[in-house]
Design a protein around this motif. Structure first.
Motif, PDB file in Angstrom:
ATOM      1  N   ALA A 110      26.325  47.184  30.597  1.00  0.00           N
ATOM      2  CA  ALA A 110      27.577  47.158  29.843  1.00  0.00           C
ATOM      3  C   ALA A 110      28.387  45.941  30.266  1.00  0.00           C
ATOM      4  CB  ALA A 110      28.382  48.428  30.102  1.00  0.00           C
ATOM      5  N   VAL A 111      29.100  45.379  29.314  1.00  0.00           N
ATOM      6  CA  VAL A 111      30.017  44.285  29.630  1.00  0.00           C
ATOM      7  C   VAL A 111      31.430  44.828  29.495  1.00  0.00           C
ATOM      8  CG1 VAL A 111      30.865  42.033  28.901  1.00  0.00           C
ATOM      9  CG2 VAL A 111      28.415  42.474  28.926  1.00  0.00           C
ATOM     10  N   ALA A 112      32.248  44.568  30.488  1.00  0.00           N
ATOM     11  CA  ALA A 112      33.575  45.171  30.518  1.00  0.00           C
ATOM     12  C   ALA A 112      34.625  44.114  30.829  1.00  0.00           C
ATOM     13  CB  ALA A 112      33.620  46.265  31.574  1.00  0.00           C
ATOM     14  N   ALA A 113      35.841  44.375  30.412  1.00  0.00           N
ATOM     15  CA  ALA A 113      36.921  43.466  30.761  1.00  0.00           C
ATOM     16  C   ALA A 113      37.495  43.850  32.113  1.00  0.00           C
ATOM     17  CB  ALA A 113      38.000  43.516  29.692  1.00  0.00           C
ATOM     18  N   ASP A 114      37.630  45.127  32.335  1.00  0.00           N
ATOM     19  CA  ASP A 114      38.347  45.609  33.504  1.00  0.00           C
ATOM     20  C   ASP A 114      37.576  46.779  34.117  1.00  0.00           C
ATOM     21  OD1 ASP A 114      40.055  46.818  35.296  1.00  0.00           O
ATOM     22  OD2 ASP A 114      41.842  46.600  34.030  1.00  0.00           O
ATOM     23  N   PRO A 115      37.168  46.664  35.371  1.00  0.00           N
ATOM     24  CA  PRO A 115      36.345  47.720  35.980  1.00  0.00           C
ATOM     25  C   PRO A 115      37.100  49.032  36.164  1.00  0.00           C
ATOM     26  CG  PRO A 115      36.983  46.094  37.614  1.00  0.00           C
ATOM     27  CD  PRO A 115      37.420  45.548  36.292  1.00  0.00           C
ATOM     28  N   ASP A 116      38.426  48.978  36.072  1.00  0.00           N
ATOM     29  CA  ASP A 116      39.194  50.209  36.262  1.00  0.00           C
ATOM     30  C   ASP A 116      39.324  51.027  34.982  1.00  0.00           C
ATOM     31  OD1 ASP A 116      39.567  49.838  38.939  1.00  0.00           O
ATOM     32  OD2 ASP A 116      41.369  48.617  38.666  1.00  0.00           O
ATOM     33  N   GLY A 134      31.542  41.902  34.324  1.00  0.00           N
ATOM     34  CA  GLY A 134      32.768  41.483  33.666  1.00  0.00           C
ATOM     35  C   GLY A 134      33.488  40.383  34.405  1.00  0.00           C
ATOM     36  N   ALA A 135      34.454  39.848  33.713  1.00  0.00           N
ATOM     37  CA  ALA A 135      35.354  38.885  34.322  1.00  0.00           C
ATOM     38  C   ALA A 135      36.706  39.570  34.390  1.00  0.00           C
ATOM     39  CB  ALA A 135      35.421  37.617  33.479  1.00  0.00           C
ATOM     40  N   ASP A 136      37.189  39.803  35.600  1.00  0.00           N
ATOM     41  CA  ASP A 136      38.459  40.512  35.750  1.00  0.00           C
ATOM     42  C   ASP A 136      39.597  39.625  35.259  1.00  0.00           C
ATOM     43  OD1 ASP A 136      40.735  41.831  36.529  1.00  0.00           O
ATOM     44  OD2 ASP A 136      39.781  42.638  38.326  1.00  0.00           O
ATOM     45  N   PRO A 137      40.360  40.091  34.285  1.00  0.00           N
ATOM     46  CA  PRO A 137      41.452  39.258  33.777  1.00  0.00           C
ATOM     47  C   PRO A 137      42.477  38.925  34.853  1.00  0.00           C
ATOM     48  CG  PRO A 137      41.567  41.487  32.876  1.00  0.00           C
ATOM     49  CD  PRO A 137      40.262  41.373  33.599  1.00  0.00           C
ATOM     50  N   SER A 149      40.137  32.763  43.710  1.00  0.00           N
ATOM     51  CA  SER A 149      39.160  32.589  44.787  1.00  0.00           C
ATOM     52  C   SER A 149      38.302  33.823  45.011  1.00  0.00           C
ATOM     53  CB  SER A 149      39.888  32.226  46.075  1.00  0.00           C
ATOM     54  OG  SER A 149      40.780  33.277  46.392  1.00  0.00           O
ATOM     55  N   GLY A 150      38.567  34.889  44.326  1.00  0.00           N
ATOM     56  CA  GLY A 150      37.745  36.064  44.522  1.00  0.00           C
ATOM     57  C   GLY A 150      37.945  37.019  43.368  1.00  0.00           C
ATOM     58  N   ALA A 151      37.303  38.143  43.426  1.00  0.00           N
ATOM     59  CA  ALA A 151      37.408  39.103  42.343  1.00  0.00           C
ATOM     60  C   ALA A 151      38.290  40.267  42.769  1.00  0.00           C
ATOM     61  CB  ALA A 151      36.024  39.601  41.972  1.00  0.00           C
ATOM     62  N   LEU A 152      39.212  40.637  41.912  1.00  0.00           N
ATOM     63  CA  LEU A 152      40.130  41.731  42.203  1.00  0.00           C
ATOM     64  C   LEU A 152      39.579  42.991  41.540  1.00  0.00           C
ATOM     65  CD1 LEU A 152      42.934  42.246  43.535  1.00  0.00           C
ATOM     66  CD2 LEU A 152      43.888  42.001  41.230  1.00  0.00           C
ATOM     67  N   ILE A 153      39.118  43.901  42.358  1.00  0.00           N
ATOM     68  CA  ILE A 153      38.481  45.083  41.799  1.00  0.00           C
ATOM     69  C   ILE A 153      39.080  46.333  42.403  1.00  0.00           C
ATOM     70  CG2 ILE A 153      36.333  46.379  41.698  1.00  0.00           C
ATOM     71  CD1 ILE A 153      34.980  43.552  41.699  1.00  0.00           C
ATOM     72  N   SER A 154      39.481  47.228  41.539  1.00  0.00           N
ATOM     73  CA  SER A 154      40.084  48.484  41.979  1.00  0.00           C
ATOM     74  C   SER A 154      41.151  48.232  43.039  1.00  0.00           C
ATOM     75  CB  SER A 154      39.000  49.428  42.530  1.00  0.00           C
ATOM     76  OG  SER A 154      38.071  49.713  41.527  1.00  0.00           O
ATOM     77  N   GLY A 155      41.935  47.214  42.805  1.00  0.00           N
ATOM     78  CA  GLY A 155      43.051  46.917  43.682  1.00  0.00           C
ATOM     79  C   GLY A 155      42.676  46.145  44.930  1.00  0.00           C
ATOM     80  N   ALA A 156      41.409  45.907  45.165  1.00  0.00           N
ATOM     81  CA  ALA A 156      41.009  45.196  46.381  1.00  0.00           C
ATOM     82  C   ALA A 156      40.417  43.848  46.026  1.00  0.00           C
ATOM     83  CB  ALA A 156      39.994  46.029  47.149  1.00  0.00           C
ATOM     84  N   LEU A 157      40.790  42.853  46.783  1.00  0.00           N
ATOM     85  CA  LEU A 157      40.243  41.525  46.535  1.00  0.00           C
ATOM     86  C   LEU A 157      38.913  41.400  47.260  1.00  0.00           C
ATOM     87  CD1 LEU A 157      40.969  38.738  45.207  1.00  0.00           C
ATOM     88  CD2 LEU A 157      41.584  38.026  47.516  1.00  0.00           C
ATOM     89  N   ILE A 158      37.873  41.174  46.499  1.00  0.00           N
ATOM     90  CA  ILE A 158      36.564  40.953  47.111  1.00  0.00           C
ATOM     91  C   ILE A 158      36.374  39.459  47.204  1.00  0.00           C
ATOM     92  CG2 ILE A 158      34.090  41.210  46.802  1.00  0.00           C
ATOM     93  CD1 ILE A 158      34.599  43.879  45.550  1.00  0.00           C
ATOM     94  N   SER A 159      36.318  38.973  48.424  1.00  0.00           N
ATOM     95  CA  SER A 159      36.312  37.530  48.570  1.00  0.00           C
ATOM     96  C   SER A 159      34.964  36.962  48.169  1.00  0.00           C
ATOM     97  CB  SER A 159      36.653  37.141  50.000  1.00  0.00           C
ATOM     98  OG  SER A 159      35.649  37.647  50.838  1.00  0.00           O
ATOM     99  N   GLY A 160      34.975  35.753  47.763  1.00  0.00           N
ATOM    100  CA  GLY A 160      33.764  35.083  47.299  1.00  0.00           C
ATOM    101  C   GLY A 160      34.215  33.912  46.467  1.00  0.00           C
TER     102      GLY A 160
END
Lengths: 367, 396
Positions: A110-116, A134-137, A149-160
């Motif tokens: 699945a392709v999603a805009a927002d994982p939440d 997905g690409a988190d907006p 600089s990283g992906a913000l997922i479920s409120g947490a920044l996953i660095s990368g």
């Protein structure tokens, strides 16, 4: 056609036909799709390596190229196989491209805009491991679109750093699944990934790649089903007699069969060309083959189904007839993974860009 | 159930054709810039320009598959395909050499005797020798086996009498290739006794009468043959094998780029107009504001793209020595209907009314509308082709 390709085509077709007789598929076409009934088929597919063709062996796949995976998807479409075969092929390719391990068992993509936000109408979400991309907006600069600089997922920044802001989640046990279905009774479920899903930062372009694969594999499924609708209809008009002769003898019936064949050929040619071009967006502003292929498949599916039903007469509309297993899929699949209007609009904008650049449509069409 | 494949597998054009394509494109751009031609719809039927044919030939792009020993460049059928695509997409005037290039070259290379090859192929490759086709007759249109033009045996050749009709370009061509009866039909074998003869048109007994189209243009003719002597050396292939020879060429004739690109320049002009209109507007409705226009344009271009992929698949199979009859017939059916659909999209998206005297899109539209009925008639009507497809699919 190499002998190897021919063997693959025969193997997959025979296996699917053996496991997907009309009454079994028909029984799965209401609101009662039951994983237990399809375990045997799935194991047979896995045992022969057919579920992971197109993904390299290093990543846990079966090897083989996209064309081989495409043959399998077309066969799945033709057989109306009620298992996530095309979905698994596509999801595994995305994982492999992102350098991630391919988990065991059926997969869905699945392709999603927002994982939440819960994913809507995920094929076989209740049974398969969901691979969401997905690409988190929140991760891109709203003005420039540049990645953070990283992906913000479920409120947490996953660095990368330099992730391009794209994420991929592998959810074998989503926090919540709400069952749903399409016109053919294939599971189309709402899936809430939850924080427990394995989130990964993935290279830029993964989401586009996944989107392209979804459209490509859906086009191939449609191509397989459209060919089957034609085969069923040719067989029927040869058998059925009215006014003392087979329907096939009536010129008006012949004309409609040929018109149907034209649509099937267009769908198939477009899907095959998209396989050859690959799932990427068009290079250098050229036609995006997958978008054109899905647009063609989505538009032609309706024509094919309509002619098939018209020539079958009332019997084709019954629950016990094979035809509806194919046509209900055509009517669902045409609107899944990019309906015609969406594909045409995307292609039209791309055409206008080409015209605006002054080079005209031809280099764009042939690029 | 195992199904017969409708289509040969996709075979991308050889990478080397990219360079050729770029050369042709640059040449055509130069011709246009110099004002030597203006793009027109259906220019492969109506754009007769012998000087252009010679310039194209000077680059080696007419009669491309003619081998060097007969004065040609000896290139492949797929290379010819690329050149044909480019000239059609540009709306270039290729009618003069069209039949020579598409029909006569492959026919002579396959069936022609040495005399015929030496007589015609070098001048075809120079872009100087133009042909017409003599298939249809007043009483033999879709039913081609009903031809009544007949040859009777004469000393050293045949005396031919009869009437051919719809012979495009006969009034300017050097010769035409005629299908005629040289022997009786054999009971139910209506196709027996037919032969192909190359008949020079500037000779006693040949009368060419113009048939003016509703556009006012003169490309069709009626050709009346009255005891015309045709020497044996002008027989193509074998006496009595005419039907098999004609039908063997049909896959080329039905599946080429001319079956989908006859109105391409209209589509191209439309896209240019839409893009210009949108970029000149500051209404905040998106870069190309009119979403409906984009969608309609996308729909027709997606279909065109798909048709081209079909045509390419057939071309690849033909180059590989196969004869994909069903697929070739389907290209013509789907492609020629698309040529008219393009006109409808243009009518829907432009404000212009068809105007024969206009130099822009309204004029192009007028030309296209009047040519459109021919798209699905020429080269075998689509209804006949669909019957062929149905039978080939196993309808009994």
């Amino acid at each position: 056609m190499t002998a190897e390709r021919e063997l693959l085509r025969t193997t997959i077709a025979d296996l699917l036909n053996e496991h997907c007789p009309t009454e079994r598929v028909a029984a799965a076409s209401g609101d009662n799709w039951d994983a237990a009934r399809w375990q045997t088929l799935w194991r047979a597919l896995e045992d022969t390596g057919l579920t992971l063709v197109g993904s390299p062996a290093e990543a846990g796949g079966s090897g083989g190229d996209l064309a081989a995976a495409a043959d399998i998807a077309m066969a799945a479409g033709a057989a109306a196989a009620p298992v996530p075969l095309a979905e698994t092929l596509a999801a595994a390719m995305v994982l492999a491209r992102a350098g991630l391990d391919i988990p065991a068992g059926p997969l869905t993509l699945a392709v999603a805009a927002d994982p939440d936000v819960p994913l809507r109408r995920v094929p076989y979400g209740r049974w398969a491991t969901t691979v969401a991309v997905g690409a988190d907006p929140a991760d891109t600069d709203p003005d420039t679109g540049a990645p953070a600089s990283g992906a913000l997922i479920s409120g947490a920044l996953i660095s990368g750093a330099r992730s391009g802001g794209e994420w991929l989640a592998v959810a074998s046990r989503p926090v919540r699944v709400q069952a749903g279905r399409n016109l053919a009774g294939e599971p189309r479920d709402e899936v809430e990934l939850g924080a427990e899903a394995g989130f990964h930062v993935v290279p830029a372009g993964t989401a586009d790649y996944a989107q392209g694969l979804l459209r490509l594999f859906r086009s191939l499924l449609i191509a397989g089903a459209a060919q089957r609708a034609l085969d069923l209809t040719v067989a029927y008009v040869n058998e059925r007699e009215q006014f003392g002769r087979a329907l096939a003898r009536f010129p008006v019936v012949q004309q409609e069969i040929a018109r149907m064949a034209g649509e099937v050929a267009l769908i198939t040619a477009a899907a095959q060309a998209a396989v050859a071009a690959g799932p990427g967006v068009g290079a250098g502003g050229a036609v995006a083959a997958v978008v054109a292929a899905k647009g063609q498949a989505s538009q032609g599916a309706g024509t094919v189904a309509a002619i098939a039903h018209q020539l079958h007469g009332a019997i084709g509309t019954t629950g016990e007839h094979r035809l509806r297993l194919t046509t209900t899929r055509l009517w669902s699949w045409r609107d899944e993974d990019g309906p015609a209007a969406e594909c045409f609009a995307e292609l039209g904008r791309s055409a206008l860009h080409a015209a605006h650049r002054g080079s005209g449509l031809w280099p764009w069409l042939t690029g | 159930m195992r199904s017969g494949a409708l289509l040969p597998p996709a075979r991308p054009l050889p990478a080397a054709t990219g360079e050729l394509r770029a050369e042709v494109r640059a040449f055509l751009a130069g011709e246009r810039a110099a004002g030597r031609f203006a793009p027109a719809c259906d220019a492969w039927l109506s754009g007769w320009d012998e000087a252009f044919s010679r310039r194209l030939a000077a680059r080696g792009w007419v009669g491309m598959t003619v081998p060097p020993e007969y004065g040609g460049p000896g290139r492949s059928a797929l290379e010819r395909y690329v050149v044909v695509e480019e000239v059609l997409a540009a709306g270039a005037p290729v009618a003069a050499h069209w039949v020579s290039d598409r029909q006569i070259v492959p026919n002579l290379l396959r069936y022609g005797n040495e005399t015929l090859k030496r007589r015609y192929l070098p001048s075809i490759a120079r872009g100087e020798c133009y042909f017409a086709i003599g298939l249809s007759e007043p009483d033999a249109g879709s039913d081609l086996a009903a031809v009544r033009t007949a040859g009777t045996r004469a000393d050293g050749g045949w005396r031919v009498s009869g009437t051919k009709i719809w012979t495009s370009g006969a009034h300017r061509a050097r010769a035409f290739i005629a299908l005629l009866r040289t022997g009786p039909a054999d009971g139910r074998q209506r196709h027996a006794g037919l032969s192909q003869l190359l008949i020079e048109l500037d000779q006693p007994g040949v009368t060419i009468r113009p048939i003016v189209s509703m556009t006012g243009e003169h490309h069709f003719n009626e050709v009346v043959l009255d005891e015309v002597f045709v020497p044996d050396e002008q027989v193509v292939g074998t006496i009595g094998d005419g039907w098999a020879q004609v039908t063997s060429e049909l896959a080329y004739e039905r599946s080429g780029p001319e079956r989908l690109l006859s109105t391409f320049v209209l589509l191209d002009m439309l896209a240019g107009e839409l893009a210009a209109r949108a970029s000149g507007r500051q209404d905040g409705g998106g870069r190309y504001g009119d979403a409906r226009a984009a969608e309609a344009l996308g729909q027709v271009t997606s279909r065109l793209w798909a048709c081209r992929q079909m045509s390419l698949a057939v071309a690849g199979a033909l180059a590989g020595g196969e004869a994909p009859e069903i697929a070739a017939a389907l290209v013509k059916d789907v492609g020629t209907r698309l040529e008219s659909e393009i006109i409808d999209v243009a009518r829907m998206l432009t404000a212009a009314e068809p105007d024969p005297d206009d130099g822009g899109i309204a004029g192009m539209l007028a030309h296209a509308v009047l040519h459109a009925p021919g798209f699905t008639l020429r080269g075998g009507t689509n209804e006949i082709l669909r019957g062929i497809v149905a039978r080939a699919l196993g309808l009994r």
